[in-house]
Motif scaffolding. Sequence first.
Motif, PDB file in Angstrom:
ATOM      1  N   LEU A 237     -13.833  -8.627 -24.289  1.00 16.38           N
ATOM      2  CA  LEU A 237     -12.470  -9.043 -23.707  1.00 16.38           C
ATOM      3  C   LEU A 237     -12.882 -10.513 -23.126  1.00 16.38           C
ATOM      4  O   LEU A 237     -11.979 -11.585 -23.557  1.00 16.38           O
ATOM      5  CB  LEU A 237     -12.060  -8.371 -22.443  1.00 16.38           C
ATOM      6  CG  LEU A 237     -10.779  -8.508 -21.842  1.00 16.38           C
ATOM      7  CD1 LEU A 237      -9.674  -8.430 -23.040  1.00 16.38           C
ATOM      8  CD2 LEU A 237     -10.472  -7.921 -20.613  1.00 16.38           C
ATOM      9  N   ALA A 238     -13.822 -11.175 -22.892  1.00 18.02           N
ATOM     10  CA  ALA A 238     -14.156 -12.133 -22.430  1.00 18.02           C
ATOM     11  C   ALA A 238     -14.221 -12.928 -23.741  1.00 18.02           C
ATOM     12  O   ALA A 238     -13.724 -14.426 -23.665  1.00 18.02           O
ATOM     13  CB  ALA A 238     -15.704 -12.418 -21.862  1.00 18.02           C
ATOM     14  N   LEU A 239     -14.799 -12.760 -24.733  1.00 16.28           N
ATOM     15  CA  LEU A 239     -14.851 -13.426 -26.135  1.00 16.28           C
ATOM     16  C   LEU A 239     -13.563 -13.511 -26.507  1.00 16.28           C
ATOM     17  O   LEU A 239     -13.403 -14.793 -27.288  1.00 16.28           O
ATOM     18  CB  LEU A 239     -15.759 -12.904 -27.054  1.00 16.28           C
ATOM     19  CG  LEU A 239     -17.226 -12.932 -26.685  1.00 16.28           C
ATOM     20  CD1 LEU A 239     -17.979 -12.125 -27.826  1.00 16.28           C
ATOM     21  CD2 LEU A 239     -17.813 -14.312 -26.749  1.00 16.28           C
ATOM     22  N   LEU A 240     -12.540 -12.905 -26.606  1.00 18.06           N
ATOM     23  CA  LEU A 240     -11.236 -12.824 -26.855  1.00 18.06           C
ATOM     24  C   LEU A 240     -10.452 -13.797 -26.168  1.00 18.06           C
ATOM     25  O   LEU A 240      -9.842 -14.370 -26.596  1.00 18.06           O
ATOM     26  CB  LEU A 240     -10.716 -11.512 -27.104  1.00 18.06           C
ATOM     27  CG  LEU A 240     -11.098 -10.422 -28.031  1.00 18.06           C
ATOM     28  CD1 LEU A 240     -10.250  -9.246 -27.963  1.00 18.06           C
ATOM     29  CD2 LEU A 240     -10.805 -11.136 -29.567  1.00 18.06           C
ATOM     30  N   VAL A 241     -10.785 -13.838 -24.801  1.00 17.97           N
ATOM     31  CA  VAL A 241     -10.131 -14.655 -24.193  1.00 17.97           C
ATOM     32  C   VAL A 241     -10.431 -16.275 -24.295  1.00 17.97           C
ATOM     33  O   VAL A 241      -9.743 -17.159 -24.342  1.00 17.97           O
ATOM     34  CB  VAL A 241     -10.234 -14.342 -22.454  1.00 17.97           C
ATOM     35  CG1 VAL A 241      -9.845 -15.513 -21.696  1.00 17.97           C
ATOM     36  CG2 VAL A 241      -9.427 -13.329 -22.217  1.00 17.97           C
ATOM     37  N   ASP A 242     -11.731 -16.234 -24.624  1.00 18.63           N
ATOM     38  CA  ASP A 242     -12.217 -17.667 -25.009  1.00 18.63           C
ATOM     39  C   ASP A 242     -11.534 -18.146 -26.204  1.00 18.63           C
ATOM     40  O   ASP A 242     -11.388 -19.346 -26.481  1.00 18.63           O
ATOM     41  CB  ASP A 242     -13.795 -17.572 -25.058  1.00 18.63           C
ATOM     42  CG  ASP A 242     -14.388 -18.875 -25.487  1.00 18.63           C
ATOM     43  OD1 ASP A 242     -14.631 -19.689 -24.428  1.00 18.63           O
ATOM     44  OD2 ASP A 242     -14.968 -18.885 -26.640  1.00 18.63           O
ATOM     45  N   TRP A 243     -11.583 -17.183 -27.026  1.00 20.33           N
ATOM     46  CA  TRP A 243     -10.818 -17.456 -28.407  1.00 20.33           C
ATOM     47  C   TRP A 243      -9.360 -17.643 -28.284  1.00 20.33           C
ATOM     48  O   TRP A 243      -9.119 -19.061 -28.966  1.00 20.33           O
ATOM     49  CB  TRP A 243     -10.952 -16.367 -29.287  1.00 20.33           C
ATOM     50  CG  TRP A 243     -10.273 -16.363 -30.665  1.00 20.33           C
ATOM     51  CD1 TRP A 243     -10.753 -17.169 -31.787  1.00 20.33           C
ATOM     52  CD2 TRP A 243      -9.103 -15.846 -31.047  1.00 20.33           C
ATOM     53  NE1 TRP A 243      -9.823 -17.014 -32.762  1.00 20.33           N
ATOM     54  CE2 TRP A 243      -8.673 -16.381 -32.278  1.00 20.33           C
ATOM     55  CE3 TRP A 243      -8.138 -14.924 -30.358  1.00 20.33           C
ATOM     56  CZ2 TRP A 243      -7.504 -16.110 -32.996  1.00 20.33           C
ATOM     57  CZ3 TRP A 243      -6.954 -14.483 -31.192  1.00 20.33           C
ATOM     58  CH2 TRP A 243      -6.680 -15.076 -32.410  1.00 20.33           C
ATOM     59  N   VAL A 244      -8.899 -17.299 -27.196  1.00 22.03           N
ATOM     60  CA  VAL A 244      -7.263 -17.523 -27.212  1.00 22.03           C
ATOM     61  C   VAL A 244      -7.311 -18.865 -26.604  1.00 22.03           C
ATOM     62  O   VAL A 244      -6.229 -19.737 -27.083  1.00 22.03           O
ATOM     63  CB  VAL A 244      -6.755 -16.627 -26.111  1.00 22.03           C
ATOM     64  CG1 VAL A 244      -5.397 -17.000 -25.822  1.00 22.03           C
ATOM     65  CG2 VAL A 244      -6.487 -15.275 -26.796  1.00 22.03           C
ATOM     66  N   GLY A 245      -8.213 -19.303 -25.576  1.00 19.06           N
ATOM     67  CA  GLY A 245      -8.260 -20.734 -25.290  1.00 19.06           C
ATOM     68  C   GLY A 245      -8.555 -21.803 -26.177  1.00 19.06           C
ATOM     69  O   GLY A 245      -8.058 -22.795 -26.293  1.00 19.06           O
ATOM     70  N   ALA A 246      -9.416 -21.243 -27.233  1.00 20.18           N
ATOM     71  CA  ALA A 246      -9.633 -22.354 -28.036  1.00 20.18           C
ATOM     72  C   ALA A 246      -8.488 -22.522 -29.022  1.00 20.18           C
ATOM     73  O   ALA A 246      -8.605 -23.644 -29.402  1.00 20.18           O
ATOM     74  CB  ALA A 246     -11.074 -21.893 -29.101  1.00 20.18           C
ATOM     75  N   VAL A 247      -7.939 -21.347 -29.315  1.00 18.52           N
ATOM     76  CA  VAL A 247      -6.745 -21.583 -30.243  1.00 18.52           C
ATOM     77  C   VAL A 247      -5.548 -22.480 -29.548  1.00 18.52           C
ATOM     78  O   VAL A 247      -4.969 -23.415 -30.191  1.00 18.52           O
ATOM     79  CB  VAL A 247      -5.992 -20.199 -30.610  1.00 18.52           C
ATOM     80  CG1 VAL A 247      -4.602 -20.455 -31.046  1.00 18.52           C
ATOM     81  CG2 VAL A 247      -6.788 -19.671 -31.501  1.00 18.52           C
ATOM     82  N   MET A 248      -5.411 -22.234 -28.234  1.00 19.77           N
ATOM     83  CA  MET A 248      -4.349 -23.098 -27.391  1.00 19.77           C
ATOM     84  C   MET A 248      -4.818 -24.553 -27.428  1.00 19.77           C
ATOM     85  O   MET A 248      -4.135 -25.403 -27.466  1.00 19.77           O
ATOM     86  CB  MET A 248      -4.381 -22.783 -25.964  1.00 19.77           C
ATOM     87  CG  MET A 248      -3.846 -21.390 -25.895  1.00 19.77           C
ATOM     88  SD  MET A 248      -3.763 -20.758 -24.154  1.00 19.77           S
ATOM     89  CE  MET A 248      -2.827 -21.827 -23.300  1.00 19.77           C
ATOM     90  N   GLU A 249      -6.136 -24.814 -27.404  1.00 14.39           N
ATOM     91  CA  GLU A 249      -6.575 -26.150 -27.541  1.00 14.39           C
ATOM     92  C   GLU A 249      -6.476 -26.843 -28.805  1.00 14.39           C
ATOM     93  O   GLU A 249      -6.208 -28.009 -28.879  1.00 14.39           O
ATOM     94  CB  GLU A 249      -8.050 -26.289 -27.098  1.00 14.39           C
ATOM     95  CG  GLU A 249      -8.605 -26.089 -25.770  1.00 14.39           C
ATOM     96  CD  GLU A 249      -9.964 -26.222 -25.450  1.00 14.39           C
ATOM     97  OE1 GLU A 249     -10.490 -27.310 -25.900  1.00 14.39           O
ATOM     98  OE2 GLU A 249     -10.564 -25.434 -24.564  1.00 14.39           O
ATOM     99  N   GLU A 250      -6.521 -25.780 -30.005  1.00  9.98           N
ATOM    100  CA  GLU A 250      -6.683 -26.448 -31.410  1.00  9.98           C
ATOM    101  C   GLU A 250      -5.156 -26.758 -31.525  1.00  9.98           C
ATOM    102  O   GLU A 250      -4.746 -27.623 -32.413  1.00  9.98           O
ATOM    103  CB  GLU A 250      -7.089 -25.304 -32.200  1.00  9.98           C
ATOM    104  CG  GLU A 250      -6.962 -25.919 -33.784  1.00  9.98           C
ATOM    105  CD  GLU A 250      -7.818 -26.934 -33.909  1.00  9.98           C
ATOM    106  OE1 GLU A 250      -7.648 -27.666 -35.013  1.00  9.98           O
ATOM    107  OE2 GLU A 250      -8.887 -27.272 -33.350  1.00  9.98           O
TER     108      GLU A 250
END
Length: 258
Positions: A237-250
């Motif tokens: 879940l932490a890695l998926l949340v980090d991925w969502v944050g990366a997508v938002m930044e991108e």
Amino acid sequence: MSTSPESAFNTESGSRGADRTRLIAQPLAVIVLVGAVLVWALTRNNDAIEQRSLNPGTLAADTWQHLLITLAVALIVVLVAVPLGILLTRPRARRVAPLFLGIANIGQAAPVLGMLVLFFLWTSWEGFWCAVLPIAFYSLLPVLRNTIVGIEAVDPPLTDAGRGIGMSSSAVLFRIELPLAYPLILAGLRTSLVLAVGTATLAFFVNGGGLGEMIDTGYKLNRVPVLVTGAMLAVGLALLVDWVGAVMEEYFGPRGLR
């Protein structure tokens, strides 16, 4: 030694290519790892105690509760930290900015378990909100600090130019300062989300639910499959949340800065 434009362009293109590859690889890796652990946990010969935790209903309920805690923390952090950060960059409020940053630093420096217990003793609450509010205080600093830094990093000539063409202060804020500060604000939110997922495993101390209950059960009863499954779900879940944050930044930052 000077760097040629072609070399700099290739380096930047390679970095962006690596970032986009990571955006694809990270969720796939999470799905594979978590899926493998779930298949192992649910198909092995579990005893009666393990079956109470390692069943689809309990796993889904605990994961959903953990996600709800994380989302509630993120909502509170955004609603508090971003407006407060904007306010503290205004000329009249800059003098008190170190005070609020110091309070937020205290929140992150203090052990989150201690804050949960102290909040419980102070309010006599327990359950969802008794976990969410202290965790939100703990996760506040990255968004607050990045909002302030992002707005203050905007070049004064840009804001002066906006005022020069007749923009009001609010128009300068929303059309110049905030769009340019978005990348830093989103980076702070990404950090806060990962902190929230990690610290939400302690919510069970105040009956807040989440995956911490499964981890605690596996540890106390010496049931390694329960412990490993709970821990892997929290990591995933932490890695998926980090991925969502990366997508938002991108994809949600200013187009010229992507």
